[in-house]
Design an enzyme around this catalytic site. Structure first.
Site, mmCIF file in Angstrom:
data_model
loop_
_atom_site.group_PDB
_atom_site.id
_atom_site.type_symbol
_atom_site.label_atom_id
_atom_site.label_comp_id
_atom_site.label_asym_id
_atom_site.label_seq_id
_atom_site.Cartn_x
_atom_site.Cartn_y
_atom_site.Cartn_z
ATOM 1 N N CYS A 198 46.485 34.126 39.133
ATOM 2 C CA CYS A 198 46.497 34.832 40.424
ATOM 3 C C CYS A 198 45.541 34.095 41.348
ATOM 4 O O CYS A 198 44.335 34.056 41.083
ATOM 5 C CB CYS A 198 46.072 36.298 40.273
ATOM 6 S SG CYS A 198 45.803 37.101 41.883
ATOM 7 N N HIS A 205 35.359 42.516 56.224
ATOM 8 C CA HIS A 205 35.746 43.887 56.566
ATOM 9 C C HIS A 205 34.691 44.820 55.982
ATOM 10 O O HIS A 205 33.735 44.361 55.345
ATOM 11 C CB HIS A 205 37.171 44.206 56.106
ATOM 12 C CG HIS A 205 37.416 44.080 54.621
ATOM 13 N ND1 HIS A 205 36.790 44.880 53.694
ATOM 14 C CD2 HIS A 205 38.219 43.244 53.910
ATOM 15 C CE1 HIS A 205 37.206 44.557 52.478
ATOM 16 N NE2 HIS A 205 38.068 43.554 52.587
ATOM 17 N N LYS A 245 42.520 49.706 47.461
ATOM 18 C CA LYS A 245 41.365 48.926 47.905
ATOM 19 C C LYS A 245 41.631 48.376 49.307
ATOM 20 O O LYS A 245 42.672 47.765 49.549
ATOM 21 C CB LYS A 245 41.173 47.771 46.916
ATOM 22 C CG LYS A 245 40.057 46.813 47.264
ATOM 23 C CD LYS A 245 39.852 45.833 46.112
ATOM 24 C CE LYS A 245 38.855 44.750 46.447
ATOM 25 N NZ LYS A 245 39.432 43.439 46.655
ATOM 26 N N CYS A 268 49.983 40.735 40.230
ATOM 27 C CA CYS A 268 48.610 41.093 39.850
ATOM 28 C C CYS A 268 48.360 42.550 40.240
ATOM 29 O O CYS A 268 48.709 42.957 41.343
ATOM 30 C CB CYS A 268 47.653 40.156 40.585
ATOM 31 S SG CYS A 268 45.979 40.775 40.710
ATOM 32 N N HIS A 280 45.901 42.685 43.432
ATOM 33 C CA HIS A 280 46.360 42.200 44.731
ATOM 34 C C HIS A 280 47.817 42.507 45.051
ATOM 35 O O HIS A 280 48.247 42.323 46.184
ATOM 36 C CB HIS A 280 46.096 40.689 44.864
ATOM 37 C CG HIS A 280 44.636 40.367 44.921
ATOM 38 N ND1 HIS A 280 43.896 40.050 43.808
ATOM 39 C CD2 HIS A 280 43.769 40.379 45.960
ATOM 40 C CE1 HIS A 280 42.649 39.863 44.156
ATOM 41 N NE2 HIS A 280 42.532 40.050 45.451
ATOM 42 N N CYS A 285 42.760 36.293 42.953
ATOM 43 C CA CYS A 285 41.627 36.563 42.043
ATOM 44 C C CYS A 285 40.958 35.259 41.618
ATOM 45 O O CYS A 285 39.856 35.287 41.096
ATOM 46 C CB CYS A 285 42.069 37.264 40.768
ATOM 47 S SG CYS A 285 42.622 38.952 40.957
ATOM 48 N N HIS A 317 33.362 44.481 52.339
ATOM 49 C CA HIS A 317 32.310 43.479 52.095
ATOM 50 C C HIS A 317 30.968 43.984 52.615
ATOM 51 O O HIS A 317 29.929 43.844 51.969
ATOM 52 C CB HIS A 317 32.636 42.156 52.802
ATOM 53 C CG HIS A 317 33.978 41.594 52.476
ATOM 54 N ND1 HIS A 317 34.964 41.455 53.421
ATOM 55 C CD2 HIS A 317 34.505 41.149 51.306
ATOM 56 C CE1 HIS A 317 36.039 40.937 52.852
ATOM 57 N NE2 HIS A 317 35.793 40.746 51.574
ATOM 58 N N LYS A 361 42.110 42.670 53.665
ATOM 59 C CA LYS A 361 42.723 41.994 54.811
ATOM 60 C C LYS A 361 44.168 41.638 54.514
ATOM 61 O O LYS A 361 45.026 41.733 55.378
ATOM 62 C CB LYS A 361 41.941 40.712 55.127
ATOM 63 C CG LYS A 361 40.670 40.997 55.882
ATOM 64 C CD LYS A 361 40.936 40.994 57.372
ATOM 65 C CE LYS A 361 39.676 41.438 58.095
ATOM 66 N NZ LYS A 361 39.702 41.201 59.514
HETATM 67 N N1 MSP Z 1 33.859 35.076 45.966
HETATM 68 C C1 MSP Z 1 33.999 36.116 45.028
HETATM 69 C C2 MSP Z 1 32.636 36.546 44.491
HETATM 70 C C3 MSP Z 1 31.845 35.447 43.846
HETATM 71 S S1 MSP Z 1 30.289 35.999 43.336
HETATM 72 C C4 MSP Z 1 29.696 34.777 42.402
HETATM 73 C C5 MSP Z 1 34.663 37.314 45.691
HETATM 74 N N2 MSP Z 1 34.616 37.352 47.008
HETATM 75 S S2 MSP Z 1 35.276 38.490 47.915
HETATM 76 O O1 MSP Z 1 34.979 38.124 49.271
HETATM 77 O O2 MSP Z 1 36.662 38.642 47.585
HETATM 78 O O3 MSP Z 1 34.614 39.840 47.528
HETATM 79 C C6 MSP Z 1 33.220 39.967 47.632
HETATM 80 C C7 MSP Z 1 32.784 41.373 47.327
HETATM 81 O O4 MSP Z 1 33.334 42.284 48.264
HETATM 82 C C8 MSP Z 1 33.215 41.845 45.951
HETATM 83 O O5 MSP Z 1 32.111 42.489 45.300
HETATM 84 C C9 MSP Z 1 34.274 42.855 46.235
HETATM 85 O O6 MSP Z 1 34.324 43.881 45.276
HETATM 86 C C10 MSP Z 1 33.783 43.402 47.560
HETATM 87 N N3 MSP Z 1 34.859 44.073 48.238
HETATM 88 C C11 MSP Z 1 35.987 43.530 48.780
HETATM 89 N N4 MSP Z 1 36.802 44.546 49.205
HETATM 90 C C12 MSP Z 1 36.210 45.741 48.923
HETATM 91 C C13 MSP Z 1 36.501 47.070 49.200
HETATM 92 N N5 MSP Z 1 37.617 47.433 49.783
HETATM 93 N N6 MSP Z 1 35.560 47.996 48.870
HETATM 94 C C14 MSP Z 1 34.335 47.664 48.339
HETATM 95 N N7 MSP Z 1 34.040 46.421 48.065
HETATM 96 C C15 MSP Z 1 35.011 45.465 48.200
HETATM 97 O O7 MSP Z 1 35.179 38.160 44.972
#
Ligand code: MSP
Length: 572
Positions: free
Chosen positions: A161, A52, A339, A186, A189, A164, A55, A342
């Site tokens: 969690c 989304h 935040k 959590c 989440h 997380c 990311h 999905k």
């Molecule tokens: N797999 C772990 C990261 C491992 S790094 C060694 C993870 N993955 S994630 O897919 O959940 O998130 C990846 C990144 O996307 C994180 O930096 C997270 O903060 C970012 N984001 C996910 N949702 C977000 C928002 N709504 N806004 C900004 N960034 C966000 O965590």
């Protein structure tokens, strides 16, 4: 205490000042300075779902920063990838009725690789934690820690969690409401935690508290921005618990080499991607590893800051490896104050936005509108307003007006300018200031401020044209010859050459942010044949108005930002 990277990694000049090298410099153990690679990473994304815009936000910021460093003509390495092991991905795959590897393959092929094209990201590598290169490096690394006595076996019970992939402290939990009434959930989440009790292998994280606090003290740049640094220091000061680094209740992970009944904790596995991708534990890649490692910047969202600023340096210290220079935590894209995610059904796929506005506008919008390091919100109205005011009218229209006037008055050949007045030297000074301010902003990892600095030149050039009124000057006697064409050397020529030079500076400075529009503008200004490749123009060269060859052919070209039909934006 001296940290390895204290002797290993230094910048040749303070941020914002230019050095004669083409990039950061490493001081190796013999004291010889060698140019090194600017290495930046995104987190690796979980493959439990499609991307989304939260990311995409990290990926775009990473791409803007690395493209900027490349535009400085530095050597750059930009890594992104996917995090594929662990309980979260396993449960998703099970719920879909497929094996986790097949699920990960599908999501990588159908979502996570294509989204890089959607965003126009120019990553150098894409690592998957199921890559053999990663699994081999991780097993060697973990075996080394085990052999050196950094891992012990113990028993642990705690609140876990799965979203997380982390054991939670009481302060990380709150009382659930609605369907989760009566349960602890959590805070990130909003979902219930599970009580886990396991006999596992442990990493003695608690022994690293003082060393980490010394690191944060000696290297304030290690955790940025300051709010993130304070949070991490506060967390470590409370005392660290040893970390359970293996799981035996499921098998979707990297097996511990000395005990195949356990798989490695997904965060230990995932963090190592940053090093395994550039040759960690690979004899044949030692040159690559010492050229690229340590990372200059790990970009992370604030939710995963502690893993990167606490666990990761402790792992590297245990292994005797150089530490990354900076962990930078950015904020979240929020929906209704929460935040975007999905799981909460608030995720917007990046393609929904790029299909309407294009990848350049997506990149510009998120870089400019959400201050890097802070939370921000996305709205269709806001992106549509900025698209029209800033991109289409502010910059795009400026380019088409200047090209049209050079076409109309000089047959498309850039004329020879006449004497400069204060108005021209003032505009050139704005360009020089924009370059200096943007460079400083990039060095403090603020792509938002960098774009704002560049935009002062868009605005000043528009003001310059409004004030100089070239369309009126064209009517003055002597400005146009009898055929109606400009002869050059007059005031009209000076104004249009100055505006075209400002556009050349903008093409260079905005190439990292809006690469397609910048390339389009470069073609309008004469293109690669007349000007050389856009990617090869150093950022510093945008500070001076002397880059366009005499008589270069300026063409009308396509609009940099075509008008968006209102209905397509409104229908969202
Ligand atoms: N797999 C772990 C990261 C491992 S790094 C060694 C993870 N993955 S994630 O897919 O959940 O998130 C990846 C990144 O996307 C994180 O930096 C997270 O903060 C970012 N984001 C996910 N949702 C977000 C928002 N709504 N806004 C900004 N960034 C966000 O965590």
């Amino acid at each position: 205490m001296v940290f390895q990277n204290e002797n290993f990694m230094r910048l040749c000049s303070p941020p914002g000042e230019h050095c004669t090298h083409s990039g950061p410099t490493r001081i190796n153990m013999s004291g010889m300075a060698q140019p090194s690679c600017f290495y930046l990473t995104t987190p690796i994304y979980y493959v439990n779902d499609a991307p989304h815009i939260g990311h995409a936000y990290t990926t775009v910021a990473a791409d803007v920063l690395t493209r900027w460093h490349r535009q400085r003509q530095e050597e750059v390495w930009f890594l992104t990838g996917t995090d594929e092991h662990g309980e979260k991905v396993l449960r998703t795959a099970e719920s879909k009725g497929v094996a986790p590897q097949a699920w990960a393959d599908k999501l990588v092929a159908e979502e996570w690789l294509p989204v890089l094209d959607t965003l126009d990201a120019a990553n150098d590598d894409f690592i998957r934690t199921t890559d053999e290169r990663h699994e081999v490096a991780v097993q060697r690394f973990i075996q080394r820690l085990y052999d050196d006595g950094h891992i012990y076996k113990g028993k642990f019970e705690g609140q876990y969690c799965v979203a997380c992939e982390e054991y939670k402290l009481p302060g990380d939990l709150e009382d659930g409401t609605g369907e989760y009434e009566g349960q602890q959930v959590c805070k990130i989440h909003g979902r219930p935690v599970e009580t886990l009790s396991e006999e596992n292998y442990f990493f003695p994280l608690s022994q690293y508290g003082d060393k980490l606090l010394e690191l944060y003290e000696a290297h304030p740049e290690f955790v940025q921005p300051a709010s993130a640094r304070n949070e991490v220091i506060g967390f470590v000061k409370q005392g660290l618990r040893d970390l359970s680094i293996s799981r035996s209740s499921f098998d979707w992970g990297i097996e511990l080499p000395w005990d195949s009944s356990h798989v490695l904790y997904v965060w230990f596995d995932a963090l190592l991607n940053y090093a395994s991708a550039v040759g960690l534990e690979d004899e044949s890649k030692q040159d690559e590893f010492s050229r690229i490692w340590p990372a200059d910047v790990h970009l992370v969202g604030k939710d995963i800051l502690r893993f990167h600023a606490v666990i990761w340096p402790a792992m590297l210290l245990a292994a005797g490896l150089p530490l990354p220079k900076t962990i930078f935590a950015h904020g979240w894209l929020l929906v209704g104050g929460e935040k975007m995610s999905k799981t909460k059904l608030t995720g917007i796929h990046p393609r929904e936005i790029t299909d309407v506005f294009g990848s350049d506008a997506f990149r510009y919008y998120f870089t400019r509108a959400v201050q890097f390091g802070h939370d921000g919100s996305f709205s269709w109205e806001d992106i549509a307003a900025r698209y029209n005011a800033e991109l289409a009218n502010g910059w795009g229209n400026l380019a088409s007006r200047v090209a049209a006037m050079v076409g109309k008055y000089f047959g498309g050949a850039l004329p020879t300018p006449g004497a400069l007045t204060d108005a021209e030297t003032d505009l050139e000074a704005v360009a020089a200031r924009a370059v200096a301010d943007a460079e400083a902003a990039i060095d403090r990892i603020s792509p938002t401020d960098a774009v704002a600095a560049v935009w002062t030149l868009v605005e000043a050039t528009n003001v310059y044209l409004t004030e100089q009124e070239p369309w009126k000057v064209a009517k003055l006697p002597g400005e146009l010859d009898e055929s109606g064409a400009g002869a050059g050397g007059g005031r009209l020529a000076t104004i249009l050459v100055t505006a075209a030079e400002a556009l050349r500076s903008l093409a260079i400075l905005l190439n990292p942010v809006t690469p397609q529009a910048a390339q389009n503008l470069w073609t309008i200004l004469g293109g690669t044949e007349a000007l050389g490749e856009l990617d090869k123009q150093p950022v510093a060269d945008a500070a001076a108005f002397n880059g366009l060859p005499q008589h270069v052919t300026i063409t009308k070209g396509a609009p940099l930002f075509p008008r968006i039909e209102d209905e397509s934006a409104d229908s969202k």
